[in-house]
Every structure is written in C-alpha cells, then in structure tokens.
Motif scaffolding. Structure first.
Motif, short mmCIF file in Angstrom:
data_model
loop_
_atom_site.label_atom_id
_atom_site.label_comp_id
_atom_site.label_asym_id
_atom_site.label_seq_id
_atom_site.Cartn_x
_atom_site.Cartn_y
_atom_site.Cartn_z
N PRO A 70 -29.35 -37.83 34.27
CA PRO A 70 -29.49 -39.29 34.13
C PRO A 70 -30.91 -39.66 33.70
N THR A 71 -31.02 -40.75 32.97
CA THR A 71 -32.30 -41.27 32.53
C THR A 71 -33.15 -41.62 33.75
N VAL A 72 -34.41 -41.23 33.72
CA VAL A 72 -35.35 -41.59 34.79
C VAL A 72 -35.96 -42.94 34.41
N ILE A 73 -35.92 -43.89 35.33
CA ILE A 73 -36.40 -45.24 35.06
C ILE A 73 -37.63 -45.51 35.92
N ASP A 74 -38.72 -45.93 35.29
CA ASP A 74 -39.95 -46.29 36.00
C ASP A 74 -39.98 -47.81 36.15
N PHE A 75 -39.57 -48.30 37.33
CA PHE A 75 -39.48 -49.74 37.55
C PHE A 75 -40.85 -50.41 37.65
N SER A 76 -41.92 -49.65 37.71
CA SER A 76 -43.26 -50.27 37.68
C SER A 76 -43.63 -50.69 36.26
N LYS A 77 -42.92 -50.15 35.27
CA LYS A 77 -43.22 -50.46 33.86
C LYS A 77 -42.09 -51.17 33.15
N SER A 78 -40.88 -51.14 33.71
CA SER A 78 -39.74 -51.74 33.02
C SER A 78 -38.69 -52.23 34.00
N PHE A 79 -37.78 -53.03 33.49
CA PHE A 79 -36.62 -53.45 34.26
C PHE A 79 -35.39 -53.05 33.48
N VAL A 80 -34.23 -53.14 34.13
CA VAL A 80 -32.98 -52.74 33.48
C VAL A 80 -32.11 -53.97 33.26
N GLY A 81 -31.60 -54.08 32.05
CA GLY A 81 -30.59 -55.07 31.73
C GLY A 81 -29.27 -54.32 31.59
N ALA A 82 -28.17 -54.96 31.97
CA ALA A 82 -26.88 -54.28 31.89
C ALA A 82 -25.77 -55.28 31.60
N ILE A 83 -24.77 -54.79 30.87
CA ILE A 83 -23.55 -55.54 30.58
C ILE A 83 -22.41 -54.67 31.08
N VAL A 84 -21.59 -55.23 31.98
CA VAL A 84 -20.44 -54.51 32.52
C VAL A 84 -19.20 -55.35 32.25
N LEU A 85 -18.22 -54.77 31.58
CA LEU A 85 -16.98 -55.48 31.26
C LEU A 85 -15.86 -55.05 32.20
N PRO A 86 -14.81 -55.85 32.31
CA PRO A 86 -13.68 -55.47 33.17
C PRO A 86 -13.05 -54.16 32.70
N ALA A 87 -12.45 -53.44 33.64
CA ALA A 87 -11.76 -52.18 33.32
C ALA A 87 -10.67 -52.44 32.28
N SER A 88 -10.46 -51.45 31.41
CA SER A 88 -9.50 -51.60 30.32
C SER A 88 -8.79 -50.29 30.04
N GLU A 89 -7.55 -50.40 29.54
CA GLU A 89 -6.81 -49.22 29.10
C GLU A 89 -7.16 -48.86 27.65
N TYR A 90 -7.95 -49.68 27.02
CA TYR A 90 -8.37 -49.45 25.64
C TYR A 90 -9.81 -48.97 25.62
N GLU A 91 -10.16 -48.24 24.59
CA GLU A 91 -11.56 -47.85 24.43
C GLU A 91 -12.34 -49.09 23.99
N ILE A 92 -13.36 -49.43 24.75
CA ILE A 92 -14.19 -50.60 24.47
C ILE A 92 -15.62 -50.10 24.26
N ASN A 93 -16.22 -50.51 23.17
CA ASN A 93 -17.61 -50.13 22.88
C ASN A 93 -18.48 -51.37 22.90
N ILE A 94 -19.61 -51.27 23.59
CA ILE A 94 -20.60 -52.34 23.62
C ILE A 94 -21.80 -51.83 22.84
N LYS A 95 -22.23 -52.60 21.86
CA LYS A 95 -23.37 -52.18 21.02
C LYS A 95 -24.43 -53.27 21.04
N LEU A 96 -25.66 -52.89 21.36
CA LEU A 96 -26.76 -53.85 21.27
C LEU A 96 -27.11 -54.03 19.80
N ASP A 97 -27.06 -55.28 19.34
CA ASP A 97 -27.39 -55.56 17.95
C ASP A 97 -28.89 -55.77 17.77
N THR A 98 -29.42 -56.75 18.49
CA THR A 98 -30.84 -57.06 18.38
C THR A 98 -31.37 -57.53 19.73
#
Length: 153
Positions: A70-98
């Motif tokens: 897993p990625t090591v996160i240094d919370f003294s230098k950064s924070f985490v943003g996250a997007i969590v979608l409801p469970a699905s039977e379909y493959e769902i891809n989330i892509k950060l555009d900008t």
C-alpha cells in the motif's frame, strides 16, 4: 486621439484579466493512493477529505499482497481526498480529470464510466489521492458532470 485612448484601455484591461486569471487558477497534480480498500458503506456517492492517519484508517484498510505494498502517506505533508461510489455489479471506473485551485477552493474534476457486462459479484468503486497540504485552500469541490459537492478543509 479618443480612439487611441480607447484601444490602449482595452489592451490594458485584457492583459489585466489574463494575468489575474493566471494568478487565481493553478494546476495541481494529485498523488496516487494504491492498494487500499474502503469500509465506507453508502447507497449514494461519498466524498472524503482525510487529514490524519486515524481518519484514514477508519475509512481505508491495506490490501497488501505478496506483489504489492500500500502507498505510504505522510499526513504531515499531505491530506487524502477520496471518492467512494455505491457497490455495483458492473465495472465502474473513476478517473480524475483535472485538479486546480481557484481562489481558496481546490477543484477536483472527475469522470465515471460504467462497463456494459453485468458481473456475478459486487465491487465498491473508489479512488483515493493525496494533495499537498501546503496549498492555500480552505475547501475542496468534487465535480462531475452530474453534480458538485464542496467540503471544508
């Protein structure tokens, strides 16, 4: 003479506007957070801003295997943003555009795509990313075609 003054005024105004926009809006490059799964349960999209290891640990858990870490996160230098979608039977891809900052708001634009084939199992689509905490922002706006959600930092 009046035409010359008018032309000069228009040129100065257009240069000022371009310079002001450049200073207000700057591009941000989020860091990848990989090999975690989420424990967030919801029937609607959830948007998270996590500023400590404790908060992150309540929502995400390592998905370590023999071939990844897993990625090591240094919370003294950064924070985490996250997007969590409801469970699905379909493959769902989330892509950060900008990601960019305007004024005191960090804008995260993303896109969601859905696969066509229904699967025999559910999965919970998610994306997590780090942002440098030294940014001069006081809120984060998660923006997609259908909606926008703003959270305080």
């Amino acid at each position: 003479m009046k035409k010359s003054i008018l032309i000069i005024a228009i040129l100065i105004a257009s240069i000022s506007c371009k310079t002001g926009k450049f200073q207000q809006e700057s591009s941000i490059r989020p860091g990848k957070v990989e090999h975690y799964f989420t424990s967030v349960e919801s029937d609607k999209p959830e948007f998270l801003v996590l500023k400590s290891q404790e908060d992150f640990g309540k929502n995400f858990h390592p998905a370590k295997t023999m071939t990844n870490s897993p990625t090591v996160i240094d919370f003294s230098k950064s924070f985490v943003g996250a997007i969590v979608l409801p469970a699905s039977e379909y493959e769902i891809n989330i892509k950060l555009d900008t990601a960019y900052i305007t004024g005191k708001t960090l804008h995260i634009r993303y896109d969601v795509s859905k696969g066509e084939e229904q699967r025999a199992f559910l999965s919970k689509p998610q994306i997590a990313f780090t942002i440098d905490s030294s940014l001069a922002a006081d809120s984060v706006s998660f923006e997609c075609k259908e909606s926008s959600v703003t959270l305080p930092l």
